[in-house]
Design an enzyme around this catalytic site. Structure first.
Site, PDB file in Angstrom:
ATOM      1  N   TRP A   1       0.817 -12.703  -0.822  1.00  0.00           N
ATOM      2  CA  TRP A   1       0.491 -11.394  -1.390  1.00  0.00           C
ATOM      3  C   TRP A   1      -0.755 -10.786  -0.756  1.00  0.00           C
ATOM      4  O   TRP A   1      -1.064  -9.615  -0.988  1.00  0.00           O
ATOM      5  CB  TRP A   1       0.325 -11.502  -2.910  1.00  0.00           C
ATOM      6  CG  TRP A   1       1.549 -12.038  -3.582  1.00  0.00           C
ATOM      7  CD1 TRP A   1       1.660 -13.228  -4.218  1.00  0.00           C
ATOM      8  CD2 TRP A   1       2.846 -11.432  -3.647  1.00  0.00           C
ATOM      9  NE1 TRP A   1       2.952 -13.407  -4.685  1.00  0.00           N
ATOM     10  CE2 TRP A   1       3.695 -12.316  -4.343  1.00  0.00           C
ATOM     11  CE3 TRP A   1       3.382 -10.235  -3.166  1.00  0.00           C
ATOM     12  CZ2 TRP A   1       5.030 -12.033  -4.572  1.00  0.00           C
ATOM     13  CZ3 TRP A   1       4.726  -9.952  -3.405  1.00  0.00           C
ATOM     14  CH2 TRP A   1       5.519 -10.854  -4.099  1.00  0.00           C
TER      15      TRP A   1
ATOM     16  N   THR B   1      -4.330 -19.239  -5.362  1.00  0.00           N
ATOM     17  CA  THR B   1      -3.683 -18.297  -6.301  1.00  0.00           C
ATOM     18  C   THR B   1      -4.307 -18.415  -7.688  1.00  0.00           C
ATOM     19  O   THR B   1      -4.551 -19.529  -8.168  1.00  0.00           O
ATOM     20  CB  THR B   1      -2.164 -18.603  -6.382  1.00  0.00           C
ATOM     21  OG1 THR B   1      -1.621 -18.577  -5.068  1.00  0.00           O
ATOM     22  CG2 THR B   1      -1.425 -17.587  -7.246  1.00  0.00           C
TER      23      THR B   1
ATOM     24  N   ASP C   1      -2.940 -13.685  -5.275  1.00  0.00           N
ATOM     25  CA  ASP C   1      -3.523 -14.573  -4.270  1.00  0.00           C
ATOM     26  C   ASP C   1      -4.970 -14.173  -4.021  1.00  0.00           C
ATOM     27  O   ASP C   1      -5.334 -12.997  -4.169  1.00  0.00           O
ATOM     28  CB  ASP C   1      -2.706 -14.484  -2.973  1.00  0.00           C
ATOM     29  CG  ASP C   1      -1.334 -15.117  -3.138  1.00  0.00           C
ATOM     30  OD1 ASP C   1      -1.170 -15.937  -4.065  1.00  0.00           O
ATOM     31  OD2 ASP C   1      -0.433 -14.792  -2.344  1.00  0.00           O
TER      32      ASP C   1
ATOM     33  N   TYR D   1      -4.471 -16.232   3.402  1.00  0.00           N
ATOM     34  CA  TYR D   1      -4.290 -16.738   2.030  1.00  0.00           C
ATOM     35  C   TYR D   1      -5.182 -17.948   1.777  1.00  0.00           C
ATOM     36  O   TYR D   1      -5.217 -18.877   2.576  1.00  0.00           O
ATOM     37  CB  TYR D   1      -2.821 -17.137   1.834  1.00  0.00           C
ATOM     38  CG  TYR D   1      -2.590 -17.945   0.582  1.00  0.00           C
ATOM     39  CD1 TYR D   1      -2.560 -17.328  -0.659  1.00  0.00           C
ATOM     40  CD2 TYR D   1      -2.413 -19.327   0.637  1.00  0.00           C
ATOM     41  CE1 TYR D   1      -2.366 -18.071  -1.817  1.00  0.00           C
ATOM     42  CE2 TYR D   1      -2.211 -20.071  -0.510  1.00  0.00           C
ATOM     43  CZ  TYR D   1      -2.190 -19.440  -1.739  1.00  0.00           C
ATOM     44  OH  TYR D   1      -1.998 -20.170  -2.876  1.00  0.00           O
TER      45      TYR D   1
HETATM   46  N1  ABN Z   1       1.687 -16.519  -3.049  1.00  0.00           N
HETATM   47  C1  ABN Z   1       1.382 -17.776  -2.491  1.00  0.00           C
HETATM   48  C2  ABN Z   1       1.843 -17.930  -1.088  1.00  0.00           C
HETATM   49  C3  ABN Z   1       0.978 -17.644  -0.053  1.00  0.00           C
HETATM   50  C4  ABN Z   1       1.396 -17.804   1.262  1.00  0.00           C
HETATM   51  C5  ABN Z   1       2.698 -18.182   1.501  1.00  0.00           C
HETATM   52  C6  ABN Z   1       3.560 -18.464   0.448  1.00  0.00           C
HETATM   53  C7  ABN Z   1       3.127 -18.340  -0.853  1.00  0.00           C
END
Ligand code: ABN
Length: 169
Positions: free
Chosen positions: A147, A160, A115, A157
């Site tokens: 992540w 990705t 991420d 976040y």
């Molecule tokens: N790995 C992507 C992700 C980020 C936040 C929540 C769920 C999935």
């Protein structure tokens, strides 16, 4: 016995085996077993031909070959690329790893899904292919995880990326 005698004898014995009733039945039996087992064998049914699906080769589409175990928003839609975080974000210190088949060269690759962290969610191109993912109660093999949580201050976040770790197997 001379070499010629031996060769002729071996050939004659083989011919006799093949033309005897028992020999013919045994050959037919072996052919029948082979024909029944052949479709069950794990063979590459693309026969090395390149993928004909253009999307599998387009990094801005969810079915791009490298995204087979992806759960997140493509950084290629968020100012980065399929393998580079957008400006102002940093790559996560932990990741989810999958194995994807590249239809172009017919090989399997280990792919790390990292991420990109430190900005709010990009909100574009969400892809969730999740090949071989398991339900949430099995944390180690579950994919729906932020992540960025390992990145301390930059835990939010954004998107990705997918990175080729190497050949699988
Ligand atoms: N790995 C992507 C992700 C980020 C936040 C929540 C769920 C999935």
């Amino acid at each position: 016995m001379s070499l010629l005698d031996e060769t002729v004898e071996t050939a004659t014995r083989k011919l006799a085996m093949l033309s005897s009733r028992r020999g013919v039945l045994s050959l037919l039996g072996r052919l029948a077993v082979g024909a029944a087992i052949a479709p069950l064998l794990p063979i590459d049914r693309t026969f090395g031909k390149p993928s004909t699906d253009p999307h599998q080769m387009d990094p801005s589409k969810c079915d791009y070959w490298k995204y087979c175990a992806m759960d997140g928003q493509l950084c290629s839609c968020c100012g980065g690329t399929g393998s580079q975080c957008p400006p102002g974000t940093e790559v996560s210190k932990v990741s989810w790893v999958g194995t994807c088949h590249n239809g172009k060269d017919g090989k399997d690759y280990l792919i790390s899904y990292n991420d990109c962290c430190g900005r709010s969610s990009c909100g574009q191109c969400y892809c969730s292919s999740n090949l071989n993912e398991r339900p949430g109660y099995e944390m180690g093999i579950h994919n729906d995880v932020n992540w960025c949580m390992a990145n301390g201050g930059a835990a939010s976040y954004h998107c990705t990326v997918s990175l080729i770790v190497g050949l699988a197997g």
